[in-house]
Write a protein that holds these residues in place. Structure first.
Motif, PDB file in Angstrom:
ATOM      1  N   PRO A 427       0.819  -1.207   0.000  1.00 24.55           N
ATOM      2  CA  PRO A 427       0.000   0.000   0.000  1.00 24.55           C
ATOM      3  C   PRO A 427       0.854   1.259   0.000  1.00 24.55           C
ATOM      4  O   PRO A 427       1.964   1.268   0.543  1.00 24.55           O
ATOM      5  CB  PRO A 427      -0.805  -0.117   1.299  1.00 24.55           C
ATOM      6  CG  PRO A 427      -0.098  -1.091   2.134  1.00 24.55           C
ATOM      7  CD  PRO A 427       0.716  -1.968   1.244  1.00 24.55           C
ATOM      8  N   VAL A 447       1.336  -4.009   5.707  1.00 22.70           N
ATOM      9  CA  VAL A 447       0.213  -4.913   5.936  1.00 22.70           C
ATOM     10  C   VAL A 447       0.474  -6.276   5.287  1.00 22.70           C
ATOM     11  O   VAL A 447      -0.182  -7.264   5.607  1.00 22.70           O
ATOM     12  CB  VAL A 447      -1.092  -4.273   5.419  1.00 22.70           C
ATOM     13  CG1 VAL A 447      -1.103  -4.194   3.919  1.00 22.70           C
ATOM     14  CG2 VAL A 447      -2.300  -5.043   5.904  1.00 22.70           C
ATOM     15  N   PHE A 512      -6.459 -10.207  -2.434  1.00 24.18           N
ATOM     16  CA  PHE A 512      -5.258 -11.032  -2.275  1.00 24.18           C
ATOM     17  C   PHE A 512      -5.382 -12.398  -2.956  1.00 24.18           C
ATOM     18  O   PHE A 512      -4.581 -13.298  -2.698  1.00 24.18           O
ATOM     19  CB  PHE A 512      -4.950 -11.205  -0.779  1.00 24.18           C
ATOM     20  CG  PHE A 512      -4.814  -9.889  -0.072  1.00 24.18           C
ATOM     21  CD1 PHE A 512      -3.675  -9.120  -0.237  1.00 24.18           C
ATOM     22  CD2 PHE A 512      -5.834  -9.398   0.721  1.00 24.18           C
ATOM     23  CE1 PHE A 512      -3.545  -7.887   0.378  1.00 24.18           C
ATOM     24  CE2 PHE A 512      -5.719  -8.158   1.350  1.00 24.18           C
ATOM     25  CZ  PHE A 512      -4.570  -7.405   1.176  1.00 24.18           C
ATOM     26  N   MET A 538     -13.197  -7.925   3.224  1.00 32.36           N
ATOM     27  CA  MET A 538     -13.852  -7.346   2.043  1.00 32.36           C
ATOM     28  C   MET A 538     -14.835  -8.322   1.394  1.00 32.36           C
ATOM     29  O   MET A 538     -15.773  -7.907   0.723  1.00 32.36           O
ATOM     30  CB  MET A 538     -12.801  -6.919   1.016  1.00 32.36           C
ATOM     31  CG  MET A 538     -12.033  -5.676   1.399  1.00 32.36           C
ATOM     32  SD  MET A 538     -11.020  -5.105   0.032  1.00 32.36           S
ATOM     33  CE  MET A 538      -9.960  -3.905   0.834  1.00 32.36           C
TER      34      MET A 538
ATOM     35  N   ASP B  73      -6.031   5.472   2.128  1.00 31.86           N
ATOM     36  CA  ASP B  73      -4.937   5.013   2.985  1.00 31.86           C
ATOM     37  C   ASP B  73      -5.061   3.544   3.377  1.00 31.86           C
ATOM     38  O   ASP B  73      -4.222   3.027   4.107  1.00 31.86           O
ATOM     39  CB  ASP B  73      -4.902   5.827   4.286  1.00 31.86           C
ATOM     40  CG  ASP B  73      -4.352   7.218   4.059  1.00 31.86           C
ATOM     41  OD1 ASP B  73      -3.864   7.472   2.954  1.00 31.86           O
ATOM     42  OD2 ASP B  73      -4.427   8.034   4.986  1.00 31.86           O
ATOM     43  N   CYS B  74      -6.134   2.877   2.936  1.00 36.97           N
ATOM     44  CA  CYS B  74      -6.392   1.506   3.402  1.00 36.97           C
ATOM     45  C   CYS B  74      -5.171   0.619   3.212  1.00 36.97           C
ATOM     46  O   CYS B  74      -4.592   0.571   2.122  1.00 36.97           O
ATOM     47  CB  CYS B  74      -7.579   0.906   2.652  1.00 36.97           C
ATOM     48  SG  CYS B  74      -7.930  -0.772   3.189  1.00 36.97           S
ATOM     49  N   VAL B  75      -4.811  -0.078   4.272  1.00 40.44           N
ATOM     50  CA  VAL B  75      -3.624  -0.926   4.191  1.00 40.44           C
ATOM     51  C   VAL B  75      -3.886  -2.203   3.394  1.00 40.44           C
ATOM     52  O   VAL B  75      -2.953  -2.933   3.080  1.00 40.44           O
ATOM     53  CB  VAL B  75      -3.118  -1.294   5.605  1.00 40.44           C
ATOM     54  CG1 VAL B  75      -2.527  -0.094   6.283  1.00 40.44           C
ATOM     55  CG2 VAL B  75      -4.224  -1.886   6.449  1.00 40.44           C
ATOM     56  N   TYR B  76      -5.142  -2.449   3.071  1.00 40.10           N
ATOM     57  CA  TYR B  76      -5.456  -3.658   2.310  1.00 40.10           C
ATOM     58  C   TYR B  76      -5.595  -3.394   0.809  1.00 40.10           C
ATOM     59  O   TYR B  76      -5.928  -4.284   0.056  1.00 40.10           O
ATOM     60  CB  TYR B  76      -6.750  -4.292   2.833  1.00 40.10           C
ATOM     61  CG  TYR B  76      -6.616  -4.792   4.255  1.00 40.10           C
ATOM     62  CD1 TYR B  76      -5.860  -5.916   4.554  1.00 40.10           C
ATOM     63  CD2 TYR B  76      -7.224  -4.119   5.300  1.00 40.10           C
ATOM     64  CE1 TYR B  76      -5.722  -6.369   5.848  1.00 40.10           C
ATOM     65  CE2 TYR B  76      -7.102  -4.565   6.617  1.00 40.10           C
ATOM     66  CZ  TYR B  76      -6.342  -5.684   6.866  1.00 40.10           C
ATOM     67  OH  TYR B  76      -6.209  -6.137   8.152  1.00 40.10           O
ATOM     68  N   GLY B  77      -5.400  -2.146   0.396  1.00 45.93           N
ATOM     69  CA  GLY B  77      -5.402  -1.890  -1.039  1.00 45.93           C
ATOM     70  C   GLY B  77      -6.320  -0.770  -1.467  1.00 45.93           C
ATOM     71  O   GLY B  77      -7.171  -0.308  -0.702  1.00 45.93           O
ATOM     72  N   CYS B  80     -10.501  -0.375  -1.575  1.00 49.38           N
ATOM     73  CA  CYS B  80     -11.321  -0.179  -0.367  1.00 49.38           C
ATOM     74  C   CYS B  80     -12.327   0.957  -0.540  1.00 49.38           C
ATOM     75  O   CYS B  80     -13.497   0.819  -0.194  1.00 49.38           O
ATOM     76  CB  CYS B  80     -10.405   0.088   0.822  1.00 49.38           C
ATOM     77  SG  CYS B  80     -11.294   0.537   2.309  1.00 49.38           S
ATOM     78  N   CYS B 111      -8.350   9.494   8.016  1.00 50.81           N
ATOM     79  CA  CYS B 111      -6.988   8.946   7.997  1.00 50.81           C
ATOM     80  C   CYS B 111      -6.444   8.857   9.429  1.00 50.81           C
ATOM     81  O   CYS B 111      -7.089   9.318  10.369  1.00 50.81           O
ATOM     82  CB  CYS B 111      -6.078   9.803   7.132  1.00 50.81           C
ATOM     83  SG  CYS B 111      -5.647  11.367   7.891  1.00 50.81           S
ATOM     84  N   SER B 112      -5.281   8.283   9.576  1.00 50.97           N
ATOM     85  CA  SER B 112      -4.778   8.003  10.935  1.00 50.97           C
ATOM     86  C   SER B 112      -4.431   9.266  11.722  1.00 50.97           C
ATOM     87  O   SER B 112      -4.231   9.203  12.919  1.00 50.97           O
ATOM     88  CB  SER B 112      -3.555   7.077  10.859  1.00 50.97           C
ATOM     89  OG  SER B 112      -2.549   7.700  10.096  1.00 50.97           O
TER      90      SER B 112
END
Lengths: 566, 137
Positions: A427, A447, A512, A538, B73-77, B80, B111-112
């Motif tokens: 990311p 992550v 993923f 998700m 900012d999503c850490v999963y991609g 999101c 955001c964080s």
């Protein structure tokens, strides 16, 4: 068997109890179903309380523990470890944040803060009622690490890793190691030049038996997950595979390239960038000349490609104020009759870098300043660049400097070639540099389990900051694989097979590729690959039959928490 | 110390562990006050929130639900943002079919470090909910 839950409500000195009536919270939950123990404690994280918790788990035969205290970011792992020491499964532990989200957030309203804390603890109890002992996923870990990029971050990380029981593969795209630092001569705070530092690190690395260096090489393929990551390496025309347990990405940065006519770049004569200027002063001998003409007046325009009011480069590049002042001191000391004019937006020379700034002022450098809405302009007059600004340090007076050379102080930009980032699905933040999980608490982890980041690929850094980050990432990368076996959180998606209608809607929802279709019980259903699932969830809302739950975030847990919060 | 007596709306916040949770925590650290009837449930990613949870919150008595989304900012991609947007649209449709005012569900990327933004959003949402659902307060 009924759950037996123990609840600990922390005063946090007075951080919580100054605003939250912790005794009232305790009384409000002590008679709730499943609660066999409810205590207040001055500091839940203290050694004494941790020992008491272990004793309580054993004496009261607890099978669930809740601590209501500070943010889980600080002490979730601490209390999970306590439950393990009490021979409880650590995933039966539930944390409740009544400091940041109750006492501090509502310090203006003690009654409201207390009521909120009661609800938060009750919701933690609702969750704890449904927690199940879980086994962490155990994975065999290859004891080898790939370091991608052999700039100063990659070299320092590789050297640090080579001192441990692991094999290190260093993969560098260029024909030589060293990155940007290898191109630099004089550095601040050391008499050693950039190229000499790189040479020293490289010579040391070549001596290590457990290090393999691939030059002219790129990673072009990536399969597997933490502990067992297969990388396809392309070296010139040849391709081959290596297997590693962990990957450390140190792919660095690119200098910002100004757009045409940005502060006169490529449109006004004698306007160059900071990297070009550094090359110039390193290579020029007795007299500083540019385009065959002597240079005496030099104007530096700061924050070019950094701190821009709009667009992607709104961040501060951190290193450039210092690098510019260092170059200005160097040019004044090396050549005669040099006058430096710094057009800044406020100098950020923090820490020991202030020494450079002091030296610059004592050397007679002139500093001018403007805000973002009054940036300097650069234009040509008599075939020479002129910089004009309304200087806020002289009450907004319009000042002009006719310079022999204008240096655009360009910042660091993320690499435009994002092949490595795309390959590992790393990311990126709003600044387009790679993003860590948490800038303070997990600053080199991503992550993607097993992939750490180091140096300026994560954001602008000085050499000192880069090396610190590289050493930290090396330690983290090694800690992933040091035991040869890995434990990962089992909080992953779970499909209830009978409810799955095989529609495959969840497959594209997973970023993923962790879901695939398989035949089971005579029908086609979706199945989760546990080692690829990252637990984002998700896939869960897209299931038309609600057949997917995320472990620890299941319907029964979330809806139980909602019941408790109303 | 003044005790706030004004009625406040009951708001359920779905926040994310790695992005918006730190912002909400930091709001507390900075003593940026917001109504104490705002409760947070943490999830890993905002695009993993189920519509049925949101509808259940209204059924049980929450005035509003706020999704403190990961955004870009999503850490999963990067997907999101789009996925969270889709689930909000889907939930709005379900709310309409159950005669629940869709404006009672709000989403904003937090955001964080967006503590001030979070508090601003929540205060505004609280004002809206009080005005529309509890005009007597």
């Amino acid at each position: 068997m009924e759950k037996r839950i123990g609840v600990y409500i922390c005063h946090c000195g007075g951080n919580i109890s100054d605003y939250v009536d912790v005794e009232k919270v305790r009384q409000s939950v002590e008679n709730d179903d499943n609660i066999v123990l409810a205590k207040t404690t001055m500091f839940a994280c203290s050694d004494a309380n941790q020992k008491d918790m272990v004793d309580d788990i054993n004496n009261f035969n607890l099978d669930g523990v809740i601590v209501a205290s500070c943010s889980p970011k600080l002490h979730l792992v601490t209390f999970r470890n306590v439950t393990e020491r009490g021979n409880l499964n650590k995933y039966t532990y539930v944390h409740s944040n009544i400091r940041e989200q109750a006492s501090w957030a509502h310090s203006d309203n003690k009654e409201g803060a207390t009521e909120k804390a009661i609800h938060l603890v009750k919701s933690a109890i609702a969750k704890a009622r449904h927690t199940q002992p879980l086994d962490p996923t155990k994975i065999k870990a290859e004891k080898s690490v790939a370091v991608i990029g052999a700039g100063i971050a990659g070299l320092k990380a590789a050297l640090s890793l080579s001192e441990k029981e692991t094999h290190v593969f260093v993969i560098e795209k260029e024909a030589a190691v060293g990155g940007w630092v290898a191109k630099w001569k004089d550095l601040f705070l050391t008499d050693e030049t950039g190229d000499a530092i790189i040479k020293r690190l490289y010579e040391e690395l070549k001596k290590r038996q457990n290090v393999t260096i691939f030059l002219n090489s790129e990673v072009v393929g990536n399969t597997g997950s933490i502990g067992n990551i297969s990388l396809k390496i392309k070296q010139k025309e040849e391709e081959f595979d290596i297997t590693v347990g962990s990957v450390l990405v140190a792919t660095g940065f690119e200098p910002y390239k100004p757009k045409e006519d940005e502060f006169g770049f490529a449109s006004v004569p004698n306007v160059i960038t900071l990297p070009e200027f550094k090359q110039l002063i390193d290579h020029e001998k007795n007299t500083l000349t540019y385009n065959g003409k002597p240079v005496h007046n030099i104007a530096y325009i700061y924050c070019v490609g950094s701190r821009q009011p709009e667009g992607e480069n709104t961040y501060c590049s951190r290193y450039c104020c210092t690098a510019t002042i260092h170059a200005a001191n160097q040019v004044r000391n090396k050549f005669r009759d040099i006058q430096n004019y710094h057009f800044t937006r406020g100098v950020r020379s923090y820490g020991k870098q202030e020494l450079l700034y002091a030296e610059s002022l004592q050397g007679g450098d002139i500093y001018l300043q403007s805000y973002e809405d009054g940036l300097p302009t650069v234009f040509a007059r008599n075939n020479k660049p002129v910089v004009r600004v309304n200087d806020i340090l002289t009450g907004g007076k319009e000042l002009e400097v006719e310079a022999d050379l204008v240096v655009l102080v360009t910042g660091m930009a993320p690499r435009s070639d994002n092949k490595v980032g795309s390959l590992f699905k790393l990311p990126k933040g709003r600044d387009k540099f790679f993003n860590e999980i948490h800038m303070k608490l997990r600053p080199v982890e991503t992550v993607i389990d097993g992939v750490t980041i180091a140096g300026a690929c994560q954001g602008p850094k000085t050499i000192i900051e880069t090396v610190n980050s590289a050493l930290s990432a090396a330690t983290k990368a090694y800690s992933n694989i040091s035991k040869g076996v890995l434990e990962t959180d089992p909080q992953i998606a779970k499909i209830e097979a009978p409810a799955c209608i095989g529609c495959s809607d969840c497959l594209p929802a997973c970023p993923f590729d962790a879901i695939s279709m398989a035949r089971q019980g005579g029908k086609s259903i979706a199945v989760i690959n546990n080692s690829l699932c990252k637990g984002c969830g998700m896939c869960t809302p897209v299931c038309p039959t609600d057949a997917i739950d995320l472990i620890a975030y299941s319907n029964v847990e979330i809806m139980g928490m909602i019941d408790a919060l109303v | 110390m003044a005790i706030a007596t004004k009625k406040t709306a009951k708001i359920l916040v779905f926040s994310t562990e790695k992005i918006s949770d730190p912002a909400i925590d930091m709001a507390g650290l900075m003593k940026l006050h917001y109504p104490p009837t705002v409760y947070t449930i943490t999830v890993p990613c905002s695009s993993g929130i189920k519509s049925k949870w949101i509808l259940y919150a209204y059924e049980k008595g929450f005035d509003g639900v706020f999704i403190a989304a990961d955004g870009s900012d999503c850490v999963y991609g990067e997907s999101c943002t789009e996925k969270t947007g889709k689930l909000v649209t889907k939930t709005h449709e379900l709310m309409k079919s159950q005669e629940i005012e869709p404006a009672r569900l709000r989403m904003a990327a937090i955001c964080s470090v967006c503590s001030e933004s979070f508090v601003k959003q929540i205060r505004s949402f609280n004002d809206y909910l009080l005005k529309t659902l509890h005009p007597e307060s």
